[in-house]
Scaffold this active site. Structure first.
Site, short mmCIF file in Angstrom:
data_model
loop_
_atom_site.label_atom_id
_atom_site.label_comp_id
_atom_site.label_asym_id
_atom_site.label_seq_id
_atom_site.Cartn_x
_atom_site.Cartn_y
_atom_site.Cartn_z
N PHE A 251 -5.24 -25.91 -0.58
CA PHE A 251 -4.87 -24.56 -1.00
C PHE A 251 -4.90 -24.47 -2.52
O PHE A 251 -4.27 -25.27 -3.22
CB PHE A 251 -3.47 -24.21 -0.49
CG PHE A 251 -3.03 -22.82 -0.87
CD1 PHE A 251 -3.57 -21.72 -0.23
CD2 PHE A 251 -2.07 -22.62 -1.84
CE1 PHE A 251 -3.17 -20.43 -0.57
CE2 PHE A 251 -1.65 -21.35 -2.19
CZ PHE A 251 -2.20 -20.25 -1.55
N GLY A 252 -5.63 -23.49 -3.04
CA GLY A 252 -5.68 -23.23 -4.47
C GLY A 252 -5.01 -21.91 -4.79
O GLY A 252 -5.26 -20.91 -4.12
N TYR A 253 -4.18 -21.91 -5.81
CA TYR A 253 -3.45 -20.70 -6.20
C TYR A 253 -3.60 -20.40 -7.69
O TYR A 253 -3.14 -19.37 -8.17
CB TYR A 253 -1.96 -20.85 -5.86
CG TYR A 253 -1.33 -22.05 -6.53
CD1 TYR A 253 -0.74 -21.95 -7.78
CD2 TYR A 253 -1.35 -23.29 -5.89
CE1 TYR A 253 -0.18 -23.06 -8.39
CE2 TYR A 253 -0.79 -24.40 -6.50
CZ TYR A 253 -0.20 -24.28 -7.74
OH TYR A 253 0.34 -25.39 -8.35
N SER B 125 -6.28 -22.17 -11.05
CA SER B 125 -7.69 -22.32 -11.44
C SER B 125 -8.58 -22.78 -10.29
O SER B 125 -9.79 -22.57 -10.34
CB SER B 125 -7.81 -23.29 -12.62
OG SER B 125 -7.39 -24.59 -12.26
N GLU C 101 -6.17 -32.49 -11.82
CA GLU C 101 -4.80 -31.98 -11.68
C GLU C 101 -3.76 -33.03 -12.07
O GLU C 101 -2.63 -32.99 -11.61
CB GLU C 101 -4.58 -31.54 -10.23
CG GLU C 101 -5.57 -30.50 -9.74
CD GLU C 101 -5.47 -29.18 -10.49
OE1 GLU C 101 -4.35 -28.77 -10.86
OE2 GLU C 101 -6.52 -28.55 -10.71
#
Length: 191
Positions: free
Chosen positions: A24-26, A28, A99
């Site tokens: 899940f990306g929220y 960049s 990250e």
């Protein structure tokens, strides 16, 4: 917890026998997709909100003048929209490095736009990491973002690209949009 989380993340999940997993990306990860994926779908997670409370010393700022990037903060009843990517576990070799500044890979339940659900992973910078900056007034966050520049470019670019991506997803992230509004007022166009 040290800001560099690469080795910690590599010990957190055993991908033996796993062909693919949802990520899940929220932030960049929504707009800077520099990794291969098998499938991409809009999704959301429950109980979390997006906040510009994480310092960026390595991408959108420097150790002397950190930028601010998003992390997730728990909030009962909240829903955070983003983008889910079905990826090969090999992708985490790259993403753990990208990250690394305080983000841990955590397990999370995802809900896709069609209502179907699955489990996946998300990178969250928790409050106990060295780069966590915490809460501040939206206008103060905007001022910090306006000044910050790092190896990946101006911090303002990160905010503007995220805000545009959230609009395309139909997410009304009041925190992001308030900071964007303050940033537009802070950053004067070149004459």
């Amino acid at each position: 917890m040290a800001a560099n989380t690469i080795e910690l993340n590599r010990r957190r999940h055993n991908f033996e026998g796993v062909e693919s997993i949802w990520l899940f990306g929220y932030g960049s990860l929504i707009y800077k997709v520099d990794f291969p994926f098998l499938e991409q779908r809009p999704a959301s997670i429950d109980g979390w909100v997006r906040r510009f409370w994480q310092g960026s010393h390595d991408h959108r700022g420097t150790p002397e003048a950190p930028g601010r990037v998003v992390t997730l903060i728990q909030k009962p009843g909240a829903v955070c929209k983003g983008m889910a990517f079905r990826v090969s576990p090999a992708v985490f070799e790259h993403l753990d490095h990208r990250e690394k500044n305080g983000y841990l890979r955590l397990s999370v339940g995802l809900t896709f736009d069609d209502g179907s659900q699955t489990d996946g992973l998300v990178y969250i910078a928790t409050e106990d990491n060295e780069a966590f900056l915490g809460e501040a007034a939206d206008v103060d966050i905007a001022r910090q973002i306006a000044r910050a520049v790092g190896p990946s470019g101006p911090n303002s670019e990160y905010l503007f690209r995220l805000a545009d991506s959230l609009r395309r997803l139909g997410d009304d992230c009041s925190h992001t949009f308030a900071i964007e509004s303050h940033l537009h007022a802070t950053v004067k166009p070149d004459t």
